[in-house]
Design a protein around this motif. Sequence first.
Motif, mmCIF file in Angstrom:
data_model
loop_
_atom_site.group_PDB
_atom_site.id
_atom_site.type_symbol
_atom_site.label_atom_id
_atom_site.label_comp_id
_atom_site.label_asym_id
_atom_site.label_seq_id
_atom_site.Cartn_x
_atom_site.Cartn_y
_atom_site.Cartn_z
ATOM 1 N N MET A 1 0.826 -1.193 0.000
ATOM 2 C CA MET A 1 0.000 0.000 0.000
ATOM 3 C C MET A 1 0.871 1.257 0.000
ATOM 4 S SD MET A 1 -2.964 1.200 2.677
ATOM 5 C CE MET A 1 -1.769 1.531 3.975
ATOM 6 N N TYR A 2 1.900 1.234 0.869
ATOM 7 C CA TYR A 2 2.810 2.378 0.916
ATOM 8 C C TYR A 2 3.540 2.537 -0.416
ATOM 9 C CZ TYR A 2 2.363 3.657 5.814
ATOM 10 O OH TYR A 2 1.901 4.131 7.009
ATOM 11 N N LEU A 3 3.899 1.414 -1.045
ATOM 12 C CA LEU A 3 4.579 1.478 -2.336
ATOM 13 C C LEU A 3 3.692 2.153 -3.374
ATOM 14 C CD1 LEU A 3 6.918 0.741 -4.211
ATOM 15 C CD2 LEU A 3 5.846 -1.514 -4.527
ATOM 16 N N LEU A 4 2.410 1.806 -3.408
ATOM 17 C CA LEU A 4 1.487 2.421 -4.357
ATOM 18 C C LEU A 4 1.334 3.917 -4.102
ATOM 19 C CD1 LEU A 4 -1.291 -0.321 -4.496
ATOM 20 C CD2 LEU A 4 0.489 0.152 -6.198
ATOM 21 N N VAL A 5 1.313 4.282 -2.807
ATOM 22 C CA VAL A 5 1.185 5.698 -2.463
ATOM 23 C C VAL A 5 2.388 6.486 -2.963
ATOM 24 C CG1 VAL A 5 1.147 7.344 -0.540
ATOM 25 C CG2 VAL A 5 -0.305 5.305 -0.473
ATOM 26 N N PRO A 10 5.062 12.592 -7.870
ATOM 27 C CA PRO A 10 5.840 12.946 -9.065
ATOM 28 C C PRO A 10 7.342 12.893 -8.793
ATOM 29 C CG PRO A 10 4.039 14.489 -8.739
ATOM 30 C CD PRO A 10 4.086 13.638 -7.509
ATOM 31 N N GLY A 11 8.082 12.287 -9.699
ATOM 32 C CA GLY A 11 9.531 12.220 -9.573
ATOM 33 C C GLY A 11 10.040 10.972 -8.896
ATOM 34 N N ASN A 12 9.152 10.202 -8.280
ATOM 35 C CA ASN A 12 9.564 8.966 -7.613
ATOM 36 C C ASN A 12 9.559 7.809 -8.596
ATOM 37 O OD1 ASN A 12 9.971 10.106 -5.139
ATOM 38 N ND2 ASN A 12 8.145 9.244 -4.174
ATOM 39 N N GLY A 13 10.705 7.146 -8.709
ATOM 40 C CA GLY A 13 10.766 5.928 -9.484
ATOM 41 C C GLY A 13 10.439 4.733 -8.614
ATOM 42 N N LEU A 14 10.549 3.555 -9.189
ATOM 43 C CA LEU A 14 10.220 2.346 -8.451
ATOM 44 C C LEU A 14 11.162 2.130 -7.276
ATOM 45 C CD1 LEU A 14 8.553 -0.222 -8.154
ATOM 46 C CD2 LEU A 14 10.100 -1.343 -9.781
ATOM 47 N N VAL A 15 12.462 2.374 -7.494
ATOM 48 C CA VAL A 15 13.452 2.154 -6.436
ATOM 49 C C VAL A 15 13.224 3.123 -5.285
ATOM 50 C CG1 VAL A 15 15.894 2.198 -5.836
ATOM 51 C CG2 VAL A 15 15.164 1.228 -8.030
ATOM 52 N N ASP A 16 13.043 4.420 -5.632
ATOM 53 C CA ASP A 16 12.808 5.414 -4.579
ATOM 54 C C ASP A 16 11.521 5.119 -3.817
ATOM 55 O OD1 ASP A 16 15.100 6.850 -5.082
ATOM 56 O OD2 ASP A 16 14.135 8.200 -6.514
ATOM 57 N N SER A 17 10.487 4.765 -4.545
ATOM 58 C CA SER A 17 9.207 4.469 -3.896
ATOM 59 C C SER A 17 9.324 3.263 -2.981
ATOM 60 C CB SER A 17 8.131 4.216 -4.954
ATOM 61 O OG SER A 17 7.914 5.373 -5.739
ATOM 62 N N ALA A 18 10.038 2.231 -3.447
ATOM 63 C CA ALA A 18 10.229 1.038 -2.622
ATOM 64 C C ALA A 18 11.036 1.377 -1.370
ATOM 65 C CB ALA A 18 10.927 -0.046 -3.428
ATOM 66 N N THR A 19 12.035 2.255 -1.517
ATOM 67 C CA THR A 19 12.850 2.659 -0.363
ATOM 68 C C THR A 19 12.015 3.413 0.654
ATOM 69 O OG1 THR A 19 14.809 2.812 -1.779
ATOM 70 C CG2 THR A 19 14.893 3.919 0.364
ATOM 71 N N VAL A 25 7.492 1.069 6.565
ATOM 72 C CA VAL A 25 6.924 -0.204 6.976
ATOM 73 C C VAL A 25 7.815 -0.974 7.948
ATOM 74 C CG1 VAL A 25 6.208 -2.481 6.151
ATOM 75 C CG2 VAL A 25 5.525 -0.431 4.901
ATOM 76 N N ALA A 26 9.135 -0.925 7.747
ATOM 77 C CA ALA A 26 10.039 -1.710 8.602
ATOM 78 C C ALA A 26 9.916 -1.324 10.081
ATOM 79 C CB ALA A 26 11.477 -1.575 8.120
ATOM 80 N N GLU A 75 16.384 10.792 7.026
ATOM 81 C CA GLU A 75 17.556 11.680 7.067
ATOM 82 C C GLU A 75 18.837 10.909 6.756
ATOM 83 O OE1 GLU A 75 17.505 14.810 7.175
ATOM 84 O OE2 GLU A 75 15.385 15.049 7.633
ATOM 85 N N VAL A 76 18.921 9.666 7.230
ATOM 86 C CA VAL A 76 20.090 8.839 6.909
ATOM 87 C C VAL A 76 20.165 8.583 5.414
ATOM 88 C CG1 VAL A 76 21.076 6.528 7.175
ATOM 89 C CG2 VAL A 76 20.199 7.747 9.179
ATOM 90 N N ARG A 77 19.025 8.274 4.807
ATOM 91 C CA ARG A 77 18.998 8.054 3.358
ATOM 92 C C ARG A 77 19.452 9.300 2.619
ATOM 93 N NH1 ARG A 77 15.779 9.682 -0.595
ATOM 94 N NH2 ARG A 77 15.613 8.387 -2.496
ATOM 95 N N SER A 78 18.924 10.459 3.043
ATOM 96 C CA SER A 78 19.283 11.716 2.382
ATOM 97 C C SER A 78 20.767 12.016 2.517
ATOM 98 C CB SER A 78 18.449 12.861 2.968
ATOM 99 O OG SER A 78 18.801 14.093 2.372
ATOM 100 N N ALA A 79 21.329 11.757 3.721
ATOM 101 C CA ALA A 79 22.740 12.035 3.949
ATOM 102 C C ALA A 79 23.629 11.105 3.129
ATOM 103 C CB ALA A 79 23.065 11.897 5.431
#
Length: 240
Positions: A1-5, A10-19, A25-26, A75-79
């Motif tokens: 569900m979160y992946l679909l959201v 706009p601008g989110n690819g599959l990898v970014d959305s999955a991340t 979710v984790a 924030e860790v992902r962004s850094a």
Amino acid sequence: MYLLVFLQVPGNGLVDSATFALINVAPLAVLAAAAHWLIKRHLMLWSVPAQIIGHVAVAAAFAVVWFALVTGLLEVRSAVISGGKLEFAGFTGGAFIWQALQGLVLYWAVAATTYAVRGGRGAAPVTIVSAAPLERYLTRTGDEIAPVNVRDIVLIAGAQDYAEVTTLTGMHLVRMSLGEFEQRLDPARFIRVHRSHIINIDHLDHAEPAGGGRLVAHMATGTVVPLSRSGSQALRQLIV
């Protein structure tokens, strides 16, 4: 569900959305498992007022911790991507309200599911080890299992589909409704004096008039139990 959201952003690819979905979710999965354990092993064993207070406190903590974990992981992902320093700014405005609301709603969903799995009963299970009339049963408190002698029961208070049992030494909750209890008790000893109370006359200290044809029972433990008219009449019928 979160992946679909996140795929709708706009601008989110599959990898970014999955991340982004995994980041949400984790921590949620870990917190949901912890909340389920806490409710099942502890909160369900408390009295109803204590359960309500406990759920409010745990729900707030659940939302705060989930918010902090999601914020930190983002924030860790962004850094990591930018090679910059960690700056925990968090959500603001509507995003903050939405994230906090999600945390509260998800906690109550976990709580509702936990109660549903346990049959909607906030108490320890009872294993009957004797034929009717009931003489002894087993109750669980945490990891401990202890026998309860029915003769030591002073009174039983009903609430929804479980019972709060007061004995000479303390109180515990059992997964048995008041009606179920009444069917298994010795009617010569236990009397249904109110729609929500059964008393053991062996531990009745005295009863006094309360007006309107009603009585008030004073039990050996000091507990005062108001009797209904029918309960008062049932007690009076024992007078010889």
